[in-house]
Enzyme design. Structure first.
Site, mmCIF file in Angstrom:
data_model
loop_
_atom_site.group_PDB
_atom_site.id
_atom_site.type_symbol
_atom_site.label_atom_id
_atom_site.label_comp_id
_atom_site.label_asym_id
_atom_site.label_seq_id
_atom_site.Cartn_x
_atom_site.Cartn_y
_atom_site.Cartn_z
ATOM 1 N N ARG A 175 0.811 -1.221 0.000
ATOM 2 C CA ARG A 175 0.000 0.000 0.000
ATOM 3 C C ARG A 175 0.848 1.276 0.000
ATOM 4 O O ARG A 175 0.536 2.242 0.683
ATOM 5 C CB ARG A 175 -0.976 0.000 1.181
ATOM 6 C CG ARG A 175 -1.987 -1.131 1.145
ATOM 7 C CD ARG A 175 -2.841 -1.129 -0.116
ATOM 8 N NE ARG A 175 -3.703 -2.291 -0.149
ATOM 9 C CZ ARG A 175 -3.377 -3.451 -0.738
ATOM 10 N NH1 ARG A 175 -2.205 -3.578 -1.361
ATOM 11 N NH2 ARG A 175 -4.211 -4.458 -0.733
ATOM 12 N N SER A 225 -11.328 1.145 1.424
ATOM 13 C CA SER A 225 -10.778 0.697 2.703
ATOM 14 C C SER A 225 -10.075 1.834 3.424
ATOM 15 O O SER A 225 -9.379 2.644 2.814
ATOM 16 C CB SER A 225 -9.794 -0.452 2.483
ATOM 17 O OG SER A 225 -10.460 -1.593 2.010
ATOM 18 N N GLU A 295 -4.879 3.665 5.138
ATOM 19 C CA GLU A 295 -4.683 3.361 3.715
ATOM 20 C C GLU A 295 -5.181 4.530 2.878
ATOM 21 O O GLU A 295 -4.639 4.823 1.817
ATOM 22 C CB GLU A 295 -5.441 2.084 3.338
ATOM 23 C CG GLU A 295 -5.291 1.665 1.895
ATOM 24 C CD GLU A 295 -5.916 0.310 1.621
ATOM 25 O OE1 GLU A 295 -6.610 0.176 0.599
ATOM 26 O OE2 GLU A 295 -5.722 -0.618 2.435
#
Length: 318
Positions: A175, A225, A295
């Site tokens: 990420r 998310s 994130e």
């Protein structure tokens, strides 16, 4: 009054092929529905034009793609917002090589790749956003990430120089951006390897799409998310165990369907959502000793507003 944005806009206006808008509203461009105005909003259609623009931009800038995975402050952004269009939407297959502009929707790339037997892309089914945005965070699942599939990444750096990165030069952290230097990702290429079966890939993609529709709040306004999964753990399970599903601050709430999603269901402000992100992180940290890392990319907040999230922000305002 800070006249620097005006000076930058005047300089940029001399570049042919660059569309410039001042004090442009960003809230309609983000999937969660927050954002103030951009002092300067640039729409760029060609790499050559982008290179000229990057040589002139001073101060904060940010690339806004499809608006997912973003929480943008409701205050005005004092720098430059860059949007890629035109030639950055091209998707071309030649032999065993698939080349894709950063503005192409990730879903379109996935479909094209599956139809032409590019292995691994089926695992990216249902992930929202553009290819450039996916590259900026190495989007994916626990099985496959975009970085596992990229052969070459092209980028225009902050000095306007174009680079091509291959192999080990491409960053492949969880990420995190695939780009090894700051700048604007413009395109990526992928190479077809033997062994993929489009029928099997399509079946897997359909299965994943069905699962995500059942388990994720795709009808609601979210940015996707919220947190990265900590090593060996699943963020959604920790948030659920902490009893935070449905917890609300102002117009923002943790989705009752999936704890990894925050919904804007009552006209939430960006600060409502940011405070909710901080609250969830604090509760999970206190109860389980696990520091959740965001994130979602945080843009345009002050250090005071961000608190202990400041190290994770893409752009902060003084």
């Amino acid at each position: 009054m800070n006249k620097e944005p005006e000076k930058i806009a005047d300089s940029l206006s001399e570049i042919n092929g660059l569309e410039i808008k001042k004090n442009y509203s960003l809230s309609r461009l983000t999937s969660i529905g927050t954002g103030g105005r951009a002092k300067i909003y640039l729409s760029v259609a060609r790499v050559g034009v982008l290179r000229k623009a990057m040589k002139l931009i001073r101060g904060p800038f940010f690339v806004l793609g499809s608006g997912t995975n973003l929480l943008v402050s409701d205050r005005d952004f004092p720098g430059v917002i860059i949007h890629l269009g035109g030639g950055f939407r091209r998707l071309r297959l030649k032999g065993n090589k698939l080349t894709c502009g950063a503005a192409v929707p990730l879903a379109r790339l996935v479909q094209k790749a599956i139809e032409n037997s590019f292995a691994g892309f089926e695992e990216l089914t249902g992930i929202p956003g553009s290819v450039g945005g996916a590259a900026a965070m190495n989007a994916g699942t626990h099985i496959t990430e975009l970085g596992d599939l990229v052969e070459t990444l092209w980028l225009v750096d902050t000095a306007g120089i174009r680079h091509a990165f291959r192999g080990g030069a491409i960053r492949k952290k969880y990420r995190s951006s695939l780009a090894p230097v700051p700048g604007v990702i413009t395109s990526l290429s992928f190479r077809r390897l033997p062994g993929a079966d489009p029928r099997v890939q399509t079946k897997r993609a359909e299965s994943l799409a069905g699962e995500r529709k059942l388990k994720q709040p795709w009808r609601e306004r979210t940015f996707g998310s919220t947190f990265k999964n900590p090593p060996g753990k699943i963020a959604a399970e920790l948030i659920d165990k902490a009893g935070l599903k449905g917890f609300r601050i102002g117009g923002a709430r943790v989705s009752p369907l999936h704890a990894q999603f925050i919904e804007n269901d009552r006209g939430a402000s960006a600060l409502d959502i940011l405070q909710l992100v901080k609250h969830v992180r604090r509760v999970v940290g206190e109860r389980y000793g696990v520091p959740l890392e965001p994130e979602v990319r945080l843009v345009g907040f002050t250090a005071e507003e961000l608190g202990d999230l400041e190290p994770y922000a893409v752009s902060t305002i003084k």
